[in-house]
Design an enzyme around this catalytic site. Structure first.
Site, PDB file in Angstrom:
ATOM      1  N   GLU A 236       0.802  -1.224   0.000  1.00 39.20           N
ATOM      2  CA  GLU A 236       0.000   0.000   0.000  1.00 39.20           C
ATOM      3  C   GLU A 236       0.839   1.281   0.000  1.00 39.20           C
ATOM      4  O   GLU A 236       0.688   2.153   0.868  1.00 39.20           O
ATOM      5  CB  GLU A 236      -0.971   0.001   1.180  1.00 39.20           C
ATOM      6  CG  GLU A 236      -1.950  -1.168   1.128  1.00 39.20           C
ATOM      7  CD  GLU A 236      -3.067  -1.067   2.143  1.00 39.20           C
ATOM      8  OE1 GLU A 236      -4.160  -1.580   1.885  1.00 39.20           O
ATOM      9  OE2 GLU A 236      -2.829  -0.462   3.234  1.00 39.20           O
ATOM     10  N   GLU A 356      -6.434  -7.344  -1.732  1.00 37.47           N
ATOM     11  CA  GLU A 356      -6.975  -7.284  -0.372  1.00 37.47           C
ATOM     12  C   GLU A 356      -8.416  -6.827  -0.451  1.00 37.47           C
ATOM     13  O   GLU A 356      -8.731  -5.894  -1.197  1.00 37.47           O
ATOM     14  CB  GLU A 356      -6.225  -6.266   0.509  1.00 37.47           C
ATOM     15  CG  GLU A 356      -4.803  -6.619   0.871  1.00 37.47           C
ATOM     16  CD  GLU A 356      -4.221  -5.631   1.891  1.00 37.47           C
ATOM     17  OE1 GLU A 356      -5.026  -4.968   2.603  1.00 37.47           O
ATOM     18  OE2 GLU A 356      -2.988  -5.520   1.964  1.00 37.47           O
TER      19      GLU A 356
END
Length: 467
Positions: A236, A356
């Site tokens: 991320e 995710e």
């Protein structure tokens, strides 16, 4: 997934001809046979043992996953993914008293047909650190990572290994900056991680060490191990100090080529959440909020870098829109996924993996039925692409947990041994994708061509197989 304390920053076809009918019957009969065969493979989880059938552990040819256009391939067949996250495996494997939890995760994931797992290949300067200081490693923790990789191979699960964190958990870019300051560098922001030459070298050294590591359990170097599905540059990543995205783009360009220079065999991805940035202003309407376009990442531009093999996006409406559970979560999920599949096909020509997704039990209004609806929505959107041989390459739920590891639960844990409906939904998705992969891999003239879409649609229909 970002740590809980970081969430607040983002609240912010014609009738068929006779030949086609015959083809459909052949496919349908074959599919029935395959489903009956697969049911045996999946039966273990439906029993009390929750284990893996010993026959499934028989050694077989173990090849690298590759990419051909918008599809992942394995032994010349499509490889659409149903997978999971469990970030903490190396950490727990480092202690003999908790190492068994790693095996349990792989046993239970394999039993419901999950084929790819994603976990950390980093822990920088923290508790049970892998990298205790730049280029200095704890061998016992590295052996724990070796164990994770060897257990994944044993249960026929491939791994996406992430190489550093954007967030402070497990060290991340902030730890690299601390190390830089300790060595006398004048650094003012955690985002200096992306621009400072010394910090870039620290990161490259870690990448080199991991890729060249020879597994002490298998005696196979990581860069030659087919167990590894892909390398992820960073979990991320964000560079909010430069909303233009130029600094982060430069970092990707350097690091993607560097990884490929060490390992040309494995796939490489960035680790993006999927936010649209300045280069695609017309697409920013799909972002969950206005702030998402200002964090220095740019889904289309970033993934066009040389050396990047596939795109990723994450799905967290409860972090990005509102923590209170509502139907808007499902609406956002559908539009978000569709936009990224379209862009992967139109602009990138590569697969996109929804690496995710989840919904937290800590959210106001959460219940397990809503989590099951979230699973169902993501899986149906994936199938909409799969049945067309599209770029939507699969998804990885955040995250699978064994019982007894509740102390690591961030609210998103799915306990397969007691979340029975969720387990059935996950298992069904695995069966559907395995069926598609197998049908499209047959060495027959029809392959996966358009004339067979009707047959495949029937086999993959959301309404044909019930939970």
């Amino acid at each position: 997934m970002q740590p809980v304390e970081e969430w607040s920053s983002l609240l912010i076809h014609k009738p068929a001809k006779m030949k086609d009918r015959l083809g459909f019957k052949i496919v349908l009969c074959s599919a029935v046979f395959m489903i009956l065969t697969q049911n045996r493979a999946f039966a273990d989880f439906d029993s009390e043992s929750h284990g893996v059938n010993s026959e499934s552990l028989v050694e077989e040819e173990w090849e690298m996953v590759q990419r051909k256009g918008m599809q992942f391939t394995l032994n010349g067949q499509p490889f659409y993914v149903n997978g999971f996250n469990t970030y903490w495996m190396m950490t727990l494997a480092a202690d003999n008293s908790t190492r068994g939890k790693v095996t349990e995760v792989f046993q239970q994931a394999s039993a419901v047909g999950l084929t790819v797992g994603r976990t950390w290949a980093f822990n920088d300067g923290q508790w049970r650190a892998l990298q205790t200081s730049p280029s200095v490693y704890d061998e016992d923790v590295f052996k724990a990572l070796d164990f994770v990789v060897s257990e994944a191979r044993k249960y026929k699960i491939r791994l996406i290994l992430s190489l550093v964190n954007n967030w402070d958990a497990y060290g991340g870019k902030a730890q690299y900056v601390k190390w830089g300051k300790a060595s006398g560098l004048n650094l003012t922001s955690d985002d200096d991680f992306f621009t400072n030459p010394t910090l870039r070298d620290f990161y490259k050294s870690h990448v080199r060490t991991v890729l060249n590591r020879v597994n002490t359990f298998t005696n196979i170097s990581y860069k030659n191990d087919p167990t590894i599905f892909a390398w992820e540059l960073m979990n991320e990543p964000r560079c909010p100090s430069d909303p233009s995205g130029d600094n982060f783009q430069s970092w990707i360009q350097e690091m993607a080529v560097f990884v490929k220079s060490l390992d040309a065999k494995h796939l490489v991805e960035i680790g993006l959440e999927g936010f649209y940035g300045p280069s695609a202003s017309a697409r920013t309407r799909f972002n969950p909020n206005s702030y998402a376009a200002q964090v220095g990442t740019d889904f289309i531009r970033n993934n066009q870098v040389l050396g990047i093999d596939f795109a990723t996006a994450h799905i967290y409406p409860d972090s990005w829109i509102s923590q209170a559970v509502s139907d808007s979560f499902l609406e956002f999920t559908s539009s978000w996924m569709q936009a990224h599949v379209e862009d992967a096909e139109t602009f990138l020509g590569m697969p996109v993996l929804f690496a995710e997704f989840g919904v937290s039990a800590h959210d106001p209004g959460f219940n397990t039925s809503f989590r099951d609806m979230m699973l169902d929505t993501v899986y149906k959107m994936t199938l909409n692409s799969t049945r067309k041989g599209g770029a939507g390459a699969g998804s990885l739920v955040w995250q699978v947990f064994p019982q007894g590891a509740e102390f690591m639960d961030d609210g998103y844990a799915v306990y397969l041994t007691r979340a029975h409906t969720a387990s059935k939904i996950i298992s069904l998705q695995s069966k559907r994708l395995a069926l598609f992969n197998s049908l499209c891999g047959w060495r027959c003239k029809w392959g996966c061509k358009k004339k067979n879409h009707t047959a495949l649609d029937a086999l993959l229909s959301h309404n044909e197989l019930k939970y």
